[in-house]
Design a protein around this motif. Structure first.
Motif, PDB file in Angstrom:
ATOM      1  N   VAL A 178       5.198  -8.076  -4.188  1.00 38.82           N
ATOM      2  CA  VAL A 178       3.935  -8.012  -3.462  1.00 38.82           C
ATOM      3  C   VAL A 178       3.366  -6.610  -3.642  1.00 38.82           C
ATOM      4  N   TYR A 179       2.097  -6.538  -3.963  1.00 45.27           N
ATOM      5  CA  TYR A 179       1.435  -5.265  -4.199  1.00 45.27           C
ATOM      6  C   TYR A 179       0.406  -5.016  -3.089  1.00 45.27           C
ATOM      7  N   PHE A 180       0.465  -3.807  -2.539  1.00 40.41           N
ATOM      8  CA  PHE A 180      -0.441  -3.410  -1.474  1.00 40.41           C
ATOM      9  C   PHE A 180      -1.306  -2.244  -1.934  1.00 40.41           C
ATOM     10  N   GLY A 232      -3.745  -2.781   3.049  1.00 43.72           N
ATOM     11  CA  GLY A 232      -4.229  -4.136   2.915  1.00 43.72           C
ATOM     12  C   GLY A 232      -3.096  -5.125   3.122  1.00 43.72           C
ATOM     13  N   LYS A 233      -3.402  -6.402   3.098  1.00 48.20           N
ATOM     14  CA  LYS A 233      -2.418  -7.433   3.421  1.00 48.20           C
ATOM     15  C   LYS A 233      -1.527  -7.811   2.252  1.00 48.20           C
ATOM     16  N   GLY A 234      -1.859  -7.427   1.043  1.00 46.49           N
ATOM     17  CA  GLY A 234      -0.961  -7.637  -0.084  1.00 46.49           C
ATOM     18  C   GLY A 234      -1.325  -8.792  -0.986  1.00 46.49           C
ATOM     19  N   THR A 235      -0.957  -8.673  -2.248  1.00 42.13           N
ATOM     20  CA  THR A 235      -1.072  -9.736  -3.252  1.00 42.13           C
ATOM     21  C   THR A 235       0.294  -9.967  -3.858  1.00 42.13           C
ATOM     22  N   ARG A 236       0.701 -11.229  -3.906  1.00 39.58           N
ATOM     23  CA  ARG A 236       1.987 -11.542  -4.517  1.00 39.58           C
ATOM     24  C   ARG A 236       1.786 -11.799  -6.004  1.00 39.58           C
ATOM     25  N   LEU A 237       2.481 -11.048  -6.832  1.00 39.08           N
ATOM     26  CA  LEU A 237       2.446 -11.232  -8.280  1.00 39.08           C
ATOM     27  C   LEU A 237       3.695 -11.971  -8.718  1.00 39.08           C
ATOM     28  N   SER A 238       3.508 -13.101  -9.382  1.00 43.41           N
ATOM     29  CA  SER A 238       4.622 -13.878  -9.930  1.00 43.41           C
ATOM     30  C   SER A 238       4.525 -13.860 -11.442  1.00 43.41           C
ATOM     31  N   LYS A 287       4.322  -1.205  -4.384  1.00 45.38           N
ATOM     32  CA  LYS A 287       5.005  -2.427  -4.811  1.00 45.38           C
ATOM     33  C   LYS A 287       6.127  -2.706  -3.828  1.00 45.38           C
ATOM     34  N   GLN A 288       6.225  -3.940  -3.364  1.00 47.73           N
ATOM     35  CA  GLN A 288       7.316  -4.292  -2.452  1.00 47.73           C
ATOM     36  C   GLN A 288       8.066  -5.503  -2.976  1.00 47.73           C
ATOM     37  N   GLY A 304       1.824 -12.464   6.621  1.00 49.74           N
ATOM     38  CA  GLY A 304       0.393 -12.714   6.720  1.00 49.74           C
ATOM     39  C   GLY A 304      -0.413 -11.589   7.331  1.00 49.74           C
ATOM     40  N   LEU A 305       0.277 -10.587   7.880  1.00 47.63           N
ATOM     41  CA  LEU A 305      -0.425  -9.478   8.526  1.00 47.63           C
ATOM     42  C   LEU A 305      -0.210  -8.152   7.815  1.00 47.63           C
ATOM     43  N   GLY A 306       0.653  -8.137   6.819  1.00 48.22           N
ATOM     44  CA  GLY A 306       0.868  -6.907   6.081  1.00 48.22           C
ATOM     45  C   GLY A 306       1.554  -5.848   6.916  1.00 48.22           C
TER      46      GLY A 306
END
Lengths: 112, 113
Positions: free
Chosen positions: B87-89, B104-110, B37-38, A40-42
């Motif tokens: 997860v993409y940052f 940034g905090k990231g977006t999860r791509l499914s 990408k993580q 949640g905090l990156g």
């Protein structure tokens, strides 16, 4: 060694103990970084080094120290670990601060 | 205050469709941006970068678009594959000189098969 390595892979540590996380890169990159990643905090920057012999504080430096005696190594030390330092720690490096960073595989640290 | 953020925390996409992941930044002085990408259990992996003197940059199946007017950055993935699930940052430098990247905090791509 190819890229960035970190050690240990994971560690469980008692509160109050001293711990050093190791990071080594073989790409001759000038800049190195330490991040912690919490849900949640990156990714949050702890400390960085733009070149050997120099270091700087990131967003969350308290409780951590670093040194950069040479180009390849950038250890992160927790002088007296606390449970809030439980996290996954990533080391990264880049040829310059305006270039993409390459990340290590991470160290999962649990402080009890 | 200054921030690097993402519009959506999660994104689900059908396999074969195109994916668009968005990122907003608030500092007009930011001049360098990177997408990472993580995958689960791994460190972030560099995907593509763009400098503020460009509006668009293309890589293999990925395109980054930069709109400086509205301070918006996007990552487009063509023909999304299951291996794109991660997860993409986005990350930025906020000033000129030797200022480290801020993520940034990231977006999860499914990706739905």
């Amino acid at each position: 060694i190819a890229g960035i390595t970190q050690a240990p892979t994971s560690q469980i540590l008692a509160a109050g103990r001293r711990m050093t996380l190791r990071c080594t890169q073989d790409m001759r990159h000038n800049a190195m970084y330490w991040y912690r990643q919490d849900l949640g905090l990156g990714l949050r920057l702890i400390h960085y080094s733009n070149t050997a012999g120099t270091t700087g504080k990131g967003e969350v430096p308290d409780g951590y120290s670093v040194s950069r005696a040479n180009t390849d190594d950038f250890p992160l030390t927790l002088a007296s670990a606390v449970p809030s330092q439980t996290s996954v720690y990533f080391c990264a490096s880049s040829a310059g601060t305006k270039l993409g960073q390459f990340f290590g595989p991470g160290t999962r640290l649990t402080v009890l | 205050g200054e921030s690097v953020g993402l519009h959506l925390p999660t994104l689900s996409v059908q396999e074969g469709d195109n994916s668009i992941i968005n990122c907003a930044y608030s500092n007009s002085a930011s001049d360098y941006f990177i997408w990472y990408k993580q995958e689960s259990g791994k460190g972030p992996q560099f995907i593509i970068d763009i400098r503020s003197n460009m509006d668009k940059r293309q890589g293999q199946r990925v395109t980054v678009l930069l709109n400086k007017t509205v301070k918006h950055l996007s990552l487009q993935i063509a023909a999304t594959q299951p291996g794109d699930s991660a997860v993409y940052f986005c990350a930025e430098t906020r000033n000129s000189g030797n200022t480290p990247l801020v993520f940034g905090k990231g977006t999860r791509l499914s990706v739905i098969a």
